[in-house]
Scaffold this motif. Structure first.
Motif, PDB file in Angstrom:
ATOM      1  N   SER A   1      20.428 -17.581  -8.376  1.00 16.22           N
ATOM      2  CA  SER A   1      18.982 -17.365  -8.572  1.00 16.22           C
ATOM      3  C   SER A   1      18.393 -16.408  -7.536  1.00 16.22           C
ATOM      4  CB  SER A   1      18.239 -18.699  -8.496  1.00 16.22           C
ATOM      5  OG  SER A   1      18.667 -19.575  -9.523  1.00 16.22           O
TER       6      SER A   1
ATOM      7  N   LEU B   1      21.775 -21.789  -6.547  1.00 12.13           N
ATOM      8  CA  LEU B   1      20.841 -21.220  -5.565  1.00 12.13           C
ATOM      9  C   LEU B   1      21.188 -19.759  -5.294  1.00 12.13           C
ATOM     10  CD1 LEU B   1      20.530 -24.137  -2.961  1.00 12.13           C
ATOM     11  CD2 LEU B   1      18.793 -23.387  -4.605  1.00 12.13           C
TER      12      LEU B   1
ATOM     13  N   TYR C   1      18.253 -16.909  -4.253  1.00  5.14           N
ATOM     14  CA  TYR C   1      17.555 -17.620  -3.180  1.00  5.14           C
ATOM     15  C   TYR C   1      18.328 -17.614  -1.857  1.00  5.14           C
ATOM     16  CZ  TYR C   1      14.799 -19.516  -7.084  1.00  5.14           C
ATOM     17  OH  TYR C   1      14.001 -19.655  -8.199  1.00  5.14           O
TER      18      TYR C   1
ATOM     19  N   CYS D   1      11.274 -22.158  -3.378  1.00  6.27           N
ATOM     20  CA  CYS D   1      12.197 -21.032  -3.213  1.00  6.27           C
ATOM     21  C   CYS D   1      11.720 -19.814  -3.991  1.00  6.27           C
ATOM     22  CB  CYS D   1      13.597 -21.428  -3.680  1.00  6.27           C
ATOM     23  SG  CYS D   1      14.474 -22.562  -2.601  1.00  6.27           S
ATOM     24  N   GLU D   2      11.252 -20.030  -5.201  1.00  2.19           N
ATOM     25  CA  GLU D   2      10.794 -18.929  -6.044  1.00  2.19           C
ATOM     26  C   GLU D   2       9.566 -18.247  -5.430  1.00  2.19           C
ATOM     27  OE1 GLU D   2      10.948 -16.195  -8.940  1.00  2.19           O
ATOM     28  OE2 GLU D   2      12.417 -17.795  -8.669  1.00  2.19           O
TER      29      GLU D   2
ATOM     30  N   LEU E   1      12.885 -25.971  -5.744  1.00  2.00           N
ATOM     31  CA  LEU E   1      13.192 -24.703  -6.422  1.00  2.00           C
ATOM     32  C   LEU E   1      11.932 -23.856  -6.601  1.00  2.00           C
ATOM     33  CD1 LEU E   1      15.714 -25.892  -9.168  1.00  2.00           C
ATOM     34  CD2 LEU E   1      16.224 -24.762  -6.989  1.00  2.00           C
TER      35      LEU E   1
ATOM     36  N   ARG F   1      24.477 -27.090  -8.261  1.00  5.12           N
ATOM     37  CA  ARG F   1      23.158 -26.731  -7.724  1.00  5.12           C
ATOM     38  C   ARG F   1      23.296 -25.754  -6.556  1.00  5.12           C
ATOM     39  NH1 ARG F   1      19.106 -32.022  -7.685  1.00  5.12           N
ATOM     40  NH2 ARG F   1      19.157 -32.390  -9.930  1.00  5.12           N
TER      41      ARG F   1
END
Length: 443
Positions: free
Chosen positions: A263, A260, A265, A194-195, A191, A256
């Motif tokens: 968020s 994603l 992503y 990804c950020e 994660l 989850r």
């Protein structure tokens, strides 16, 4: 040299097993060793005192596109004098066609089909398929394959005719390198990556939501880690001692996946995105990652030969396991008028020369032992996990019955029509309907 052109060599030995317990990381098979003479291709399998025969072969047309079986078909016809009558239908209608052909006594001599026990059971194998359990070539099938696939009630009915595909995260190495990102080994690190990618203005993950089926890969990968920790989970689900919505780890996997997207992503054009678009996105670095199996590597490199790509397992909360897909299988119809010739074709297909030629063309992890094969980047990364026993099958491959239209349910997850728990309940409903129709006890 471009990363996309590098290759590793793998030797698949008799000791390769996919177990539910970790055995530590092995090597990726870069050292070539001698192969055996078992299964050497004969000059011809059709004796001179027999008239040539024509074998009817049924196969899904979609599978013919990239499997490269044609070179084996050509070799067989040239060396034996026999002919192959290839009959096909699109994969989305293939099961219906096979069932119709079996029901109307218009069965082929040879059948390309799926290899999961649930799929084989629907063919009524005792009635329709030839038991191959005692054939010589069975001893040369990779034990990882014969342990899980091609079987029904402990009888082996087919041979593997594709490589062992491994699911995971296909990523652009240049994007990771430019941003200073290491391969994540935990989900928290995943994660964080990804950020960082999102902050750099690059789409972290590209999902092909229009076609639907790629949306399944995330949960297939994530469930490998769950099944590793709970090796009896699929047995319980197959006996309906527990349902998917009652497995908190499975619901968490779906949550989850949904998170994603929430968020930011995942690509915004998810519902118009195709599989081919996803390969282009990760190959060119417009996106950093896709959830896929290594079957995507060869077509990607054919179109983008200089792409710098690699693979890693979807990180888990603990030791990460890879997920493997079931190979396609080849079966002999029990009531074929040419059953001996059909068996001869299996012997020809499984000969060492033909298998070596085939697997070096498709560059996938062999489903047979004793072969020296060059592997693509990405595939060689994932083979480390396969060789060390840190891999288990996609959960749908272990299901007692086909899981149904799972991809449409996942589209509803991304569309907001279903929650994670709602997806799990819908999946269970699919399985209940299929199991009841098939007369499976407990449903």
């Amino acid at each position: 040299m471009a990363m996309g052109k590098r290759a590793a060599v793998v030797l698949v030995g008799l000791t390769v097993m996919l177990s539910a317990c970790s055995q530590g990381n092995g090597n990726n098979g870069n050292n070539s060793s001698e192969t055996t003479n078992a299964g050497a291709t004969p000059a011809a399998t059709q004796s001179t005192d027999k008239k040539p025969v024509t074998l009817k072969v049924l196969v899904a047309s979609d599978w013919l596109k990239e499997k490269k079986w044609q070179m084996i078909f050509d070799d067989y016809e040239q060396q034996t004098g026999n002919k192959l009558d290839i009959q096909s239908a699109p994969v989305n209608s293939y099961k219906d066609l096979v069932n119709t052909r079996l029901a109307t006594q218009d069965a082929p001599d040879l059948l390309f089909y799926w290899s999961q026990a649930g799929a084989i059971s629907q063919l009524q194998p005792e009635k329709n398929l030839l038991d191959l359990s005692n054939e010589e070539f069975v001893s040369r099938i990779n034990p990882a394959v014969s342990k899980y696939f091609l079987k029904s009630n402990d009888k082996l009915y087919g041979i593997p005719v594709t490589g062992l595909s491994v699911g995971g995260v296909l990523y652009n190495k240049k994007v990771f390198s430019d941003l200073g990102i290491e391969i994540p080994t935990t989900y928290e690190e995943f994660l964080a990556a990804c950020e960082k990618i999102k902050a750099a203005g690059i789409t972290p993950i590209y999902e092909a939501g229009k076609e639907g089926w790629p949306l399944q890969i995330f949960s297939f990968d994530a469930m490998a880690n769950v099944i590793n920790k709970q090796p009896d989970l699929m047995d319980k689900l197959n006996a309906r001692q527990v349902t998917y919505d009652q497995v908190p780890e499975f619901v968490d996997v779906l949550q989850r996946q949904s998170d994603l997207q929430k968020s930011g992503y995942v690509n915004k054009d998810l519902f118009s995105a195709t599989y081919d678009m996803s390969l282009e996105q990760v190959a060119t670095g417009k996106s950093a990652m896709i959830f896929q199996a290594d079957w995507a590597v060869s077509p990607l490199l054919e179109k983008y030969p200089d792409a710098q790509i690699g693979m890693f397992p979807l990180p888990a909360d603990g030791d990460s396991y890879a997920a493997i897909s079931d190979p396609n299988g080849l079966y002999v119809l029990k009531n074929s008028k040419n059953v001996d010739a059909a068996k001869d074709f299996l012997n020809f297909f499984s000969s060492q020369d033909e298998l070596t030629k085939y697997f070096n063309e498709v560059k996938s992890i062999p489903t047979w032992t004793g072969l020296s094969v060059d592997l693509n980047p990405g595939t060689s990364d994932m083979n480390t996990y396969v060789e060390s026993g840190k891999a288990v099958p996609f959960f749908n491959a272990l299901s007692v019955i086909d899981i149904g239209d799972y991809q449409s349910i996942l589209q509803q997850l991304y569309g907001g029509q279903l929650s994670a728990e709602g997806v799990a309940k819908s999946l269970q409903s699919n399985i209940d309907k299929g199991a009841k129709a098939a007369g499976i006890a407990g449903f």
